[in-house]
Design a protein around this motif. Sequence first.
Motif, PDB file in Angstrom:
ATOM      1  N   SER A   4       0.814  -1.210   0.000  1.00 47.07           N
ATOM      2  CA  SER A   4       0.000   0.000   0.000  1.00 47.07           C
ATOM      3  C   SER A   4       0.849   1.262   0.000  1.00 47.07           C
ATOM      4  N   GLU A   5       2.017   1.232   0.653  1.00 46.60           N
ATOM      5  CA  GLU A   5       2.833   2.432   0.784  1.00 46.60           C
ATOM      6  C   GLU A   5       3.822   2.614  -0.369  1.00 46.60           C
ATOM      7  N   GLN A  48      11.595   8.008  -5.780  1.00 51.50           N
ATOM      8  CA  GLN A  48      11.908   7.680  -7.169  1.00 51.50           C
ATOM      9  C   GLN A  48      12.417   6.247  -7.317  1.00 51.50           C
ATOM     10  N   ILE A  49      11.984   5.585  -8.385  1.00 51.21           N
ATOM     11  CA  ILE A  49      12.399   4.220  -8.714  1.00 51.21           C
ATOM     12  C   ILE A  49      13.500   4.308  -9.780  1.00 51.21           C
ATOM     13  N   ARG A  50      14.455   3.418  -9.706  1.00 51.03           N
ATOM     14  CA  ARG A  50      15.524   3.378 -10.711  1.00 51.03           C
ATOM     15  C   ARG A  50      15.446   2.080 -11.499  1.00 51.03           C
ATOM     16  N   VAL A  51      15.480   2.186 -12.818  1.00 49.11           N
ATOM     17  CA  VAL A  51      15.518   1.015 -13.688  1.00 49.11           C
ATOM     18  C   VAL A  51      16.831   1.043 -14.462  1.00 49.11           C
ATOM     19  N   LEU A  74       1.942   4.420 -10.974  1.00 51.55           N
ATOM     20  CA  LEU A  74       2.469   4.245  -9.616  1.00 51.55           C
ATOM     21  C   LEU A  74       2.531   5.551  -8.837  1.00 51.55           C
ATOM     22  N   GLY A  75       2.520   6.672  -9.564  1.00 53.21           N
ATOM     23  CA  GLY A  75       2.584   7.958  -8.883  1.00 53.21           C
ATOM     24  C   GLY A  75       3.977   8.368  -8.450  1.00 53.21           C
TER      25      GLY A  75
END
Length: 292
Positions: free
Chosen positions: A30-31, A36-39, A64-65
Amino acid sequence: MGKQKIGRRPFVSMSVAGLLAAPAIVSAQSEWPTRQIRVVIPYPPGGPSDVTTRIVLERASSILGQSILFDNKGGASGAIGAEHVKNTVPDGYTFLMTTTAMVCITQHLQPLPYDPAADFVPVARHATSWIGMGISPQVPSNNLQEFITYAKANPGKINFGSAGLATITQLYGEIFNIEAGVKMVHVPYKGSAPATNDLLSGQIQVQFDPTTLPHIAAGRLKCFAIASEKRWPGRLDIPTLKEQGYGKMGGDAWYGILAPRGTNPAIVNKMSRAIGEAAAMPDINEKLVASG
């Protein structure tokens, strides 16, 4: 998973078991994501792995926001980027873009600093590509049979480029050598885009790669065959290799996302759903088809 190899099936329909009951897992699902996500894309910019990942995951980031940083770490047929992600903390904020070769081909041809099955878990398969047999306009041929005749008359004088050693783009060229009875010379690059640049300038003569397709559509490259199961919608007049009696040992090239082993299953599941939702959107499909 032990030593079981990651094949194509996990990327076709992703499902993660065991997501019920555990409060920590529910909370993480949920959280996440809160930053920021890194790919990591283990190839240079501009190639099919880079282009398809950006098209699909930029839309997934909206779902994902959170923003996604695309980090190109090319070299060694994807091994540099893969080893980097393998050694990161599995906190759900670093993922690896992967190719067919990285999980199904390269490990059988050369030593790797990672184990596809032991070091990663599959998240999603986000694209499958057509392979264009791009040919330099300087080659004096107007169809596949003329090209084969020319190649047989000039053994060792035709160079085909690939995204690197032990990649599917090399495999297609080697298979064509065997099936057509020709002797093209393999020239490995650090990625698809640099090879295509040399193909356009005439430094090499052939490339089996999705990156050739936009140039084929624009008339900058010749193409006598599509090395895939079906014809490319961008040029339906170009037959497949199989239709012309070749390409019997070929297969699809696909692109997917992996997470480091130990990543929370709830995070893997949420990322998988976002990628699947993004890849199913009509405008995203149109962009993917246009890119090959």
